[in-house]
Motif scaffolding. Structure first.
Motif, PDB file in Angstrom:
ATOM      1  N   MET A   1       0.834  -1.196   0.000  1.00  0.00           N
ATOM      2  CA  MET A   1       0.000   0.000   0.000  1.00  0.00           C
ATOM      3  C   MET A   1       0.875   1.254   0.000  1.00  0.00           C
ATOM      4  O   MET A   1       1.774   1.396   0.819  1.00  0.00           O
ATOM      5  N   THR A   2       0.605   2.179  -0.933  1.00  0.00           N
ATOM      6  CA  THR A   2       1.415   3.384  -1.016  1.00  0.00           C
ATOM      7  C   THR A   2       0.941   4.439  -0.030  1.00  0.00           C
ATOM      8  O   THR A   2       1.742   5.226   0.453  1.00  0.00           O
ATOM      9  N   GLY A   3      -0.360   4.510   0.221  1.00  0.00           N
ATOM     10  CA  GLY A   3      -0.912   5.527   1.101  1.00  0.00           C
ATOM     11  C   GLY A   3      -0.943   6.909   0.484  1.00  0.00           C
ATOM     12  O   GLY A   3      -1.314   7.879   1.137  1.00  0.00           O
ATOM     13  N   LYS A   4      -0.544   7.029  -0.790  1.00  0.00           N
ATOM     14  CA  LYS A   4      -0.548   8.327  -1.457  1.00  0.00           C
ATOM     15  C   LYS A   4      -1.985   8.732  -1.804  1.00  0.00           C
ATOM     16  O   LYS A   4      -2.815   7.898  -2.170  1.00  0.00           O
ATOM     17  N   ARG A   5      -2.254  10.027  -1.704  1.00  0.00           N
ATOM     18  CA  ARG A   5      -3.596  10.554  -1.947  1.00  0.00           C
ATOM     19  C   ARG A   5      -3.690  11.117  -3.364  1.00  0.00           C
ATOM     20  O   ARG A   5      -2.898  11.971  -3.746  1.00  0.00           O
ATOM     21  N   VAL A   6      -4.678  10.628  -4.102  1.00  0.00           N
ATOM     22  CA  VAL A   6      -4.862  11.023  -5.492  1.00  0.00           C
ATOM     23  C   VAL A   6      -6.258  11.618  -5.662  1.00  0.00           C
ATOM     24  O   VAL A   6      -7.245  11.066  -5.160  1.00  0.00           O
ATOM     25  N   GLN A   7      -6.332  12.724  -6.371  1.00  0.00           N
ATOM     26  CA  GLN A   7      -7.614  13.341  -6.706  1.00  0.00           C
ATOM     27  C   GLN A   7      -7.926  13.062  -8.170  1.00  0.00           C
ATOM     28  O   GLN A   7      -7.130  13.399  -9.057  1.00  0.00           O
ATOM     29  N   ILE A   8      -9.071  12.429  -8.425  1.00  0.00           N
ATOM     30  CA  ILE A   8      -9.552  12.191  -9.788  1.00  0.00           C
ATOM     31  C   ILE A   8     -10.464  13.354 -10.150  1.00  0.00           C
ATOM     32  O   ILE A   8     -11.479  13.593  -9.490  1.00  0.00           O
ATOM     33  N   ILE A   9     -10.102  14.103 -11.179  1.00  0.00           N
ATOM     34  CA  ILE A   9     -10.807  15.332 -11.513  1.00  0.00           C
ATOM     35  C   ILE A   9     -12.107  15.014 -12.246  1.00  0.00           C
ATOM     36  O   ILE A   9     -12.103  14.380 -13.311  1.00  0.00           O
ATOM     37  N   ASP A  10     -13.209  15.461 -11.678  1.00  0.00           N
ATOM     38  CA  ASP A  10     -14.544  15.191 -12.212  1.00  0.00           C
ATOM     39  C   ASP A  10     -15.088  16.445 -12.883  1.00  0.00           C
ATOM     40  O   ASP A  10     -15.403  17.423 -12.225  1.00  0.00           O
ATOM     41  N   TYR A  11     -15.169  16.403 -14.211  1.00  0.00           N
ATOM     42  CA  TYR A  11     -15.820  17.488 -14.947  1.00  0.00           C
ATOM     43  C   TYR A  11     -16.950  16.913 -15.819  1.00  0.00           C
ATOM     44  O   TYR A  11     -17.305  17.465 -16.846  1.00  0.00           O
ATOM     45  N   GLN A  12     -17.474  15.762 -15.361  1.00  0.00           N
ATOM     46  CA  GLN A  12     -18.647  15.103 -15.938  1.00  0.00           C
ATOM     47  C   GLN A  12     -18.392  14.507 -17.317  1.00  0.00           C
ATOM     48  O   GLN A  12     -19.313  14.318 -18.091  1.00  0.00           O
TER      49      GLN A  12
ATOM     50  N   SER B   1     -14.540  17.857  -7.892  1.00  0.00           N
ATOM     51  CA  SER B   1     -14.783  18.897  -8.889  1.00  0.00           C
ATOM     52  C   SER B   1     -14.289  20.247  -8.377  1.00  0.00           C
ATOM     53  O   SER B   1     -14.581  21.285  -8.965  1.00  0.00           O
ATOM     54  N   SER B   2     -13.566  20.219  -7.275  1.00  0.00           N
ATOM     55  CA  SER B   2     -13.092  21.443  -6.631  1.00  0.00           C
ATOM     56  C   SER B   2     -11.573  21.526  -6.677  1.00  0.00           C
ATOM     57  O   SER B   2     -10.870  20.614  -6.222  1.00  0.00           O
ATOM     58  N   ALA B   3     -11.073  22.635  -7.188  1.00  0.00           N
ATOM     59  CA  ALA B   3      -9.630  22.831  -7.244  1.00  0.00           C
ATOM     60  C   ALA B   3      -9.030  23.013  -5.853  1.00  0.00           C
ATOM     61  O   ALA B   3      -7.821  22.812  -5.671  1.00  0.00           O
ATOM     62  N   ASP B   4      -9.847  23.374  -4.878  1.00  0.00           N
ATOM     63  CA  ASP B   4      -9.344  23.562  -3.515  1.00  0.00           C
ATOM     64  C   ASP B   4      -8.735  22.276  -2.956  1.00  0.00           C
ATOM     65  O   ASP B   4      -7.827  22.323  -2.123  1.00  0.00           O
ATOM     66  N   SER B   5      -9.246  21.138  -3.432  1.00  0.00           N
ATOM     67  CA  SER B   5      -8.773  19.855  -2.914  1.00  0.00           C
ATOM     68  C   SER B   5      -7.430  19.445  -3.512  1.00  0.00           C
ATOM     69  O   SER B   5      -6.799  18.506  -3.024  1.00  0.00           O
ATOM     70  N   PHE B   6      -6.967  20.130  -4.552  1.00  0.00           N
ATOM     71  CA  PHE B   6      -5.699  19.768  -5.188  1.00  0.00           C
ATOM     72  C   PHE B   6      -4.532  19.884  -4.203  1.00  0.00           C
ATOM     73  O   PHE B   6      -3.565  19.130  -4.281  1.00  0.00           O
ATOM     74  N   HIS B   7      -4.636  20.845  -3.289  1.00  0.00           N
ATOM     75  CA  HIS B   7      -3.530  21.093  -2.362  1.00  0.00           C
ATOM     76  C   HIS B   7      -3.265  19.899  -1.457  1.00  0.00           C
ATOM     77  O   HIS B   7      -2.128  19.680  -1.025  1.00  0.00           O
ATOM     78  N   ASP B   8      -4.309  19.130  -1.159  1.00  0.00           N
ATOM     79  CA  ASP B   8      -4.178  17.988  -0.251  1.00  0.00           C
ATOM     80  C   ASP B   8      -3.788  16.704  -0.971  1.00  0.00           C
ATOM     81  O   ASP B   8      -3.634  15.663  -0.333  1.00  0.00           O
TER      82      ASP B   8
ATOM     83  N   ASN C   1     -13.319  24.980 -17.779  1.00  0.00           N
ATOM     84  CA  ASN C   1     -13.343  26.424 -17.530  1.00  0.00           C
ATOM     85  C   ASN C   1     -14.550  26.834 -16.697  1.00  0.00           C
ATOM     86  O   ASN C   1     -14.437  27.682 -15.797  1.00  0.00           O
ATOM     87  N   GLU C   2     -15.700  26.238 -16.971  1.00  0.00           N
ATOM     88  CA  GLU C   2     -16.895  26.560 -16.200  1.00  0.00           C
ATOM     89  C   GLU C   2     -16.727  26.216 -14.724  1.00  0.00           C
ATOM     90  O   GLU C   2     -17.201  26.939 -13.834  1.00  0.00           O
ATOM     91  N   LEU C   3     -16.042  25.106 -14.464  1.00  0.00           N
ATOM     92  CA  LEU C   3     -15.815  24.664 -13.088  1.00  0.00           C
ATOM     93  C   LEU C   3     -14.561  25.290 -12.474  1.00  0.00           C
ATOM     94  O   LEU C   3     -14.189  24.952 -11.354  1.00  0.00           O
ATOM     95  N   GLN C   4     -13.929  26.189 -13.240  1.00  0.00           N
ATOM     96  CA  GLN C   4     -12.719  26.883 -12.784  1.00  0.00           C
ATOM     97  C   GLN C   4     -11.623  25.883 -12.386  1.00  0.00           C
ATOM     98  O   GLN C   4     -10.970  26.023 -11.351  1.00  0.00           O
ATOM     99  N   LEU C   5     -11.434  24.902 -13.255  1.00  0.00           N
ATOM    100  CA  LEU C   5     -10.436  23.867 -13.014  1.00  0.00           C
ATOM    101  C   LEU C   5      -9.218  23.987 -13.932  1.00  0.00           C
ATOM    102  O   LEU C   5      -8.149  23.482 -13.601  1.00  0.00           O
ATOM    103  N   ALA C   6      -9.373  24.632 -15.082  1.00  0.00           N
ATOM    104  CA  ALA C   6      -8.301  24.648 -16.076  1.00  0.00           C
ATOM    105  C   ALA C   6      -7.020  25.289 -15.525  1.00  0.00           C
ATOM    106  O   ALA C   6      -5.944  24.681 -15.584  1.00  0.00           O
TER     107      ALA C   6
END
Length: 216
Positions: A1-12, A34-41, A61-66
């Motif tokens: 187990m790596t224990g690394k945290r990965v965010q899968i970006i959901d833009y539908q 779907s939130s860029a705020d979570s990228f930091h973690d 762009n609509e979700l302010q993710l680009a």
């Protein structure tokens, strides 16, 4: 187990469940956001995608993710792009007009040409099914990414367009469509992106996920 945290970006526009299952299989703690705020973690990001390039960029762009995606990568955050998610990393696409991409990797996305197989029969676009991926790079990144994977292993593809990097050194793997050979995976420092779907490519795909998890 790596224990690394990965965010899968959901833009539908992605097959998120299968990707999350593949991540969990190789020990990554994967969540969908779907939130860029979570990228930091996150220790790393995954940009999936199916559908049209222009629609995908509109959603990002609509979700302010680009911009947050670009900034995260420029700041060294590892990223895995899958299918359309790989294409979005490039400068432009000619799919249904001209569209600007994220501009992280120099190059263009173009439509697969009309091709024939060895019997002279016209090949269908989109390209759907299992095709061999041939190693193209001998960089240190490729040795990490491709270990335990045999050259010319079959992976699962579903696409009508392909990415053409400006610099061939970024081409990690290539695949033949009739007599036409195109880039099917790119490696660029902390970026790995595949035109094929590793989450749908059985054992070989899981090996790729495991290699990427180790490198994150």
């Amino acid at each position: 187990m790596t224990g690394k945290r990965v965010q899968i970006i959901d833009y539908q526009l992605g097959n998120l469940f299968s990707i999350r299952q593949a991540c969990h299989h190789v020990g990554l703690e994967a969540t969908i956001t779907s939130s860029a705020d979570s990228f930091h973690d996150a220790d790393a990001l995954i940009l999936p995608g199916v559908g049209a390039f222009g629609n995908a960029m509109d959603r990002l762009n609509e979700l302010q993710l680009a911009e947050p995606i670009k900034n995260a990568v420029l700041n060294g955050k590892p990223l895995l792009g899958i299918c359309l998610g790989m294409q979005l990393l490039f400068d432009t696409s000619e799919e249904f007009g001209n569209h600007e991409g994220l501009g992280i990797i120099p190059g263009q996305v173009k439509r697969l040409p009309t091709e024939k197989d060895i019997t002279g029969r016209s090949l269908r676009v989109p390209n759907v099914g299992w095709r061999a991926a041939t190693f193209q790079s001998t960089s240190p990144e490729s040795e990490t990414t491709l270990k335990h994977i045999d050259n010319n292993t079959n992976f699962y593809f579903v696409h009508s367009y392909y990415a053409e990097p400006t610099d061939s050194k970024h081409v990690l793997m290539s695949t033949e469509y009739g007599q036409f050979r195109y880039c099917s995976a790119v490696g660029c420092k902390h970026i790995l992106a595949t035109q094929f779907h590793p989450e749908k490519s059985a054992g070989a795909g899981l090996k790729l996920f495991a290699n990427w998890a180790e490198a994150v």
